[in-house]
Design a protein around this motif. Structure first.
Motif, mmCIF file in Angstrom:
data_model
loop_
_atom_site.group_PDB
_atom_site.id
_atom_site.type_symbol
_atom_site.label_atom_id
_atom_site.label_comp_id
_atom_site.label_asym_id
_atom_site.label_seq_id
_atom_site.Cartn_x
_atom_site.Cartn_y
_atom_site.Cartn_z
ATOM 1 N N UNK A 128 -7.114 9.482 7.028
ATOM 2 C CA UNK A 128 -8.331 9.836 6.738
ATOM 3 C C UNK A 128 -8.969 11.332 5.856
ATOM 4 N N UNK A 129 -7.555 12.280 6.444
ATOM 5 C CA UNK A 129 -8.491 13.472 5.253
ATOM 6 C C UNK A 129 -8.612 13.252 3.734
ATOM 7 N N UNK A 130 -7.942 11.723 2.952
ATOM 8 C CA UNK A 130 -8.136 11.621 1.826
ATOM 9 C C UNK A 130 -9.429 11.064 1.485
ATOM 10 N N UNK A 131 -10.228 10.138 2.645
ATOM 11 C CA UNK A 131 -11.330 9.366 2.706
ATOM 12 C C UNK A 131 -12.473 10.804 2.742
ATOM 13 N N UNK A 132 -12.213 11.779 3.832
ATOM 14 C CA UNK A 132 -13.006 12.642 3.882
ATOM 15 C C UNK A 132 -13.790 13.865 2.879
ATOM 16 N N UNK A 133 -12.769 13.856 1.446
ATOM 17 C CA UNK A 133 -12.260 14.893 0.767
ATOM 18 C C UNK A 133 -13.587 14.253 -0.368
ATOM 19 N N UNK A 134 -13.753 14.932 -1.434
ATOM 20 C CA UNK A 134 -14.755 15.040 -2.750
ATOM 21 C C UNK A 134 -14.200 13.731 -3.295
ATOM 22 N N UNK A 135 -15.579 13.063 -3.945
ATOM 23 C CA UNK A 135 -15.360 12.013 -4.871
ATOM 24 C C UNK A 135 -14.920 12.064 -5.875
ATOM 25 N N UNK A 136 -14.233 13.694 -6.783
ATOM 26 C CA UNK A 136 -13.951 14.347 -7.986
ATOM 27 C C UNK A 136 -12.628 14.149 -7.194
ATOM 28 N N UNK A 173 -8.675 9.521 -5.371
ATOM 29 C CA UNK A 173 -8.684 9.794 -3.981
ATOM 30 C C UNK A 173 -8.325 8.464 -3.760
ATOM 31 N N UNK A 174 -9.077 7.944 -4.355
ATOM 32 C CA UNK A 174 -9.611 6.109 -3.877
ATOM 33 C C UNK A 174 -7.643 5.446 -3.254
ATOM 34 N N UNK A 175 -7.501 5.644 -5.182
ATOM 35 C CA UNK A 175 -5.827 5.404 -5.878
ATOM 36 C C UNK A 175 -5.194 5.538 -4.723
ATOM 37 N N UNK A 176 -4.959 6.879 -4.055
ATOM 38 C CA UNK A 176 -4.001 7.304 -3.511
ATOM 39 C C UNK A 176 -4.197 6.396 -1.833
ATOM 40 N N UNK A 177 -5.545 6.354 -1.151
ATOM 41 C CA UNK A 177 -5.885 5.866 0.356
ATOM 42 C C UNK A 177 -5.251 4.549 0.373
ATOM 43 N N UNK A 178 -5.390 3.392 -1.240
ATOM 44 C CA UNK A 178 -5.216 2.615 -0.992
ATOM 45 C C UNK A 178 -3.484 2.526 -1.584
ATOM 46 N N UNK A 179 -2.568 3.395 -2.178
ATOM 47 C CA UNK A 179 -1.520 3.482 -2.039
ATOM 48 C C UNK A 179 -1.147 3.927 -0.585
ATOM 49 N N UNK A 180 -1.253 4.611 0.347
ATOM 50 C CA UNK A 180 -0.453 4.444 1.317
ATOM 51 C C UNK A 180 -1.210 3.778 2.495
ATOM 52 N N UNK A 181 -2.357 3.162 2.407
ATOM 53 C CA UNK A 181 -2.776 1.339 3.063
ATOM 54 C C UNK A 181 -1.531 0.327 2.819
ATOM 55 N N UNK A 182 -1.696 0.300 1.514
ATOM 56 C CA UNK A 182 -0.375 -1.097 0.615
ATOM 57 C C UNK A 182 1.291 -0.250 1.346
ATOM 58 N N UNK A 183 1.725 0.801 0.921
ATOM 59 C CA UNK A 183 2.658 1.147 1.635
ATOM 60 C C UNK A 183 3.353 1.212 2.876
ATOM 61 N N UNK A 184 2.162 1.452 3.960
ATOM 62 C CA UNK A 184 2.522 0.622 5.231
ATOM 63 C C UNK A 184 2.347 -0.899 5.729
ATOM 64 N N UNK A 185 1.088 -1.456 5.268
ATOM 65 C CA UNK A 185 1.359 -2.661 4.974
ATOM 66 C C UNK A 185 2.965 -3.232 4.121
ATOM 67 N N UNK A 186 3.355 -3.206 3.649
ATOM 68 C CA UNK A 186 4.244 -3.917 3.025
ATOM 69 C C UNK A 186 5.165 -3.498 3.791
ATOM 70 N N UNK A 187 5.238 -2.409 4.990
ATOM 71 C CA UNK A 187 6.767 -2.112 5.430
ATOM 72 C C UNK A 187 6.508 -2.244 6.613
ATOM 73 N N UNK A 188 5.238 -3.218 6.952
ATOM 74 C CA UNK A 188 5.295 -3.045 8.483
ATOM 75 C C UNK A 188 5.654 -2.036 9.469
ATOM 76 N N UNK A 214 -16.878 18.194 -1.169
ATOM 77 C CA UNK A 214 -18.637 17.281 -1.586
ATOM 78 C C UNK A 214 -18.390 17.138 -2.864
ATOM 79 N N UNK A 215 -19.981 16.600 -3.475
ATOM 80 C CA UNK A 215 -20.018 15.801 -4.817
ATOM 81 C C UNK A 215 -20.481 17.489 -5.805
ATOM 82 N N UNK A 216 -19.981 17.161 -7.217
ATOM 83 C CA UNK A 216 -19.869 18.682 -8.015
ATOM 84 C C UNK A 216 -21.388 18.853 -8.420
ATOM 85 N N UNK A 217 -22.074 17.691 -8.505
ATOM 86 C CA UNK A 217 -23.877 17.469 -8.881
ATOM 87 C C UNK A 217 -24.609 18.461 -8.347
ATOM 88 N N UNK A 218 -24.339 18.225 -7.034
ATOM 89 C CA UNK A 218 -24.994 19.030 -6.339
ATOM 90 C C UNK A 218 -25.153 20.693 -6.070
#
Length: 399
Positions: A62-70, A97-112, A177-181
């Protein structure tokens, strides 16, 4: 059904439990399902120790979901994996960060891994030969408790004088947030640590009106790359060196790559990078464009903040600026006072006095992991500490 009675101790407010021995989980309850908590659960199961993971959020990372897109890791992908799972081909050297989210999810699922979501732990208490975990879904008992809620659980913003009168916007770097802002904005970043430089690296790529950096101390600062070589690849070697030698290597690299940053207003660091990492848990900053912006005058370095007025920020040298946005890159707090504050295991900043396989002999079965930064990075550190804690618990069970 096992009946359990929970009551408050009149003398010290300590929680007590009355229950049959079959109600005690003969393994470890892991609190927190971040990298450290998941790694701990995996290591426990591999060592033959039962584990359950309690996560207050409704999903992983969840913290990774909430951090900025860059946001990207400052650690290299090859040194930022959990056991048995790799980043897929084509992942950037410093994963998004999206790759980190996938990595944590895959790790949890693989090892049940046995993660229970939306379970908030309010407080834990020692019951002599086991631990009472008071959670939002009811009390639980266990032989061991591993707290892995993270060292950056609560963003910290200092109570600067006059802050409540400031008409501009004040946010923590976690809310970047978004750096462009920030295009066309006048931005003050307070704090020259890892979070501060990460923020500046992103702002340096945006057409802001002005950027200032308020720096109480200069950072231990390393480039993300030297040529085509990712500097973090050398972190396992650096982590094995004595502090003085590691400090010298970091300082020499900083001077060779960046030159004398004092001439651009950055104050000296109070101690070496490795020593400061160990003493006050200040992470080594990574540059990816901020230093060039400082040298070009796009980022102006100022001393510490003295006070806020309605429209301005005043510094210790009497300089005054009028930023649109103030970004407090001023660190985090663990937020553990409610959970374990009565146990005497936290320092004045709320950081556990023990970490990894080290534990308080007065409180057997209580462990902390992922509570301090590491030269190796949080993922490598999570693996190392998880294995060490699991080995200690397995050894104690055999004894």
């Amino acid at each position: 059904m096992v009946m359990m009675v929970i009551r408050k101790g009149m003398d010290a407010g300590i929680l007590h439990a009355e229950a049959g021995q079959n109600a005690i989980f003969d393994g470890a309850i892991v609190i927190g399902a971040g990298a450290a908590g998941l790694a701990a659960a995996h290591a426990l199961l591999k060592a033959g120790v039962q584990a359950m993971v309690l996560e207050k959020e409704a999903r992983l990372a969840e913290p990774w979901h909430g951090r900025h897109e860059q946001l990207h890791l400052n650690t290299h992908r090859d040194l930022s994996t959990l056991p048995g799972v790799s980043f897929p081909a084509g992942t950037l050297a410093f994963p998004h960060r999206s790759a980190v989210i996938r990595h944590l999810s895959e790790f949890s699922a693989k090892h049940r891994l046995p993660v229970e979501f939306s379970v908030l732990v309010d407080e834990i208490a020692f019951e002599g030969d086991h631990w009472l975990v008071r959670a939002s879904d009811g009390p639980r008992l266990a032989r061991h408790v591993i707290i892995a809620t993270g060292r950056d659980r609560l963003p910290f913003v200092p109570a600067w004088k006059g802050i409540e009168t400031f008409a501009g916007q004040i946010i923590h770097s976690a809310q970047f947030g978004d750096a462009n802002d920030y295009t066309g904005k006048k931005v003050l970043v307070v704090g020259a640590g890892n979070s501060g430089f990460d923020t500046l690296n992103h702002l340096a790529r945006v057409d802001t009106a002005q950027i200032w950096l308020s720096a109480r101390h200069g950072p231990a600062l390393l480039p993300r790359r030297i040529g085509q070589i990712a500097v973090h690849r050398f972190s396992p070697i650096l982590a094995r060196l004595p502090f003085r030698l590691a400090d010298a290597v970091i300082a020499a690299t900083q001077r060779l790559v960046f030159g004398n940053l004092a001439s651009f207003g950055l104050p000296p660091a109070p101690s070496g990078g490795a020593s400061r990492l160990a003493s006050d848990y200040t992470a080594i900053a990574a540059d990816d464009g901020a230093v060039d912006a400082i040298k070009a005058g796009r980022i102006i370095v100022l001393p510490t903040v003295r006070e806020f007025t309605r429209d301005a920020v005043v510094f210790s040298n009497d300089a005054t600026i009028e930023p649109d946005i103030v970004i407090a890159a001023t660190g985090y707090r663990t937020g553990l006072e409610t959970m374990v504050g009565k146990l005497g295991v936290l320092d004045e900043k709320g950081v556990p006095l023990f970490n990894g396989a080290d534990a308080d002999p007065r409180l057997p079965g209580l462990w902390f992991t992922g509570m301090r930064p590491s030269i190796r990075g949080c993922f490598a550190n999570a693996r190392i500490q998880a294995q060490a804690i699991a080995a200690k618990i397995a050894q104690q069970r055999k004894g």
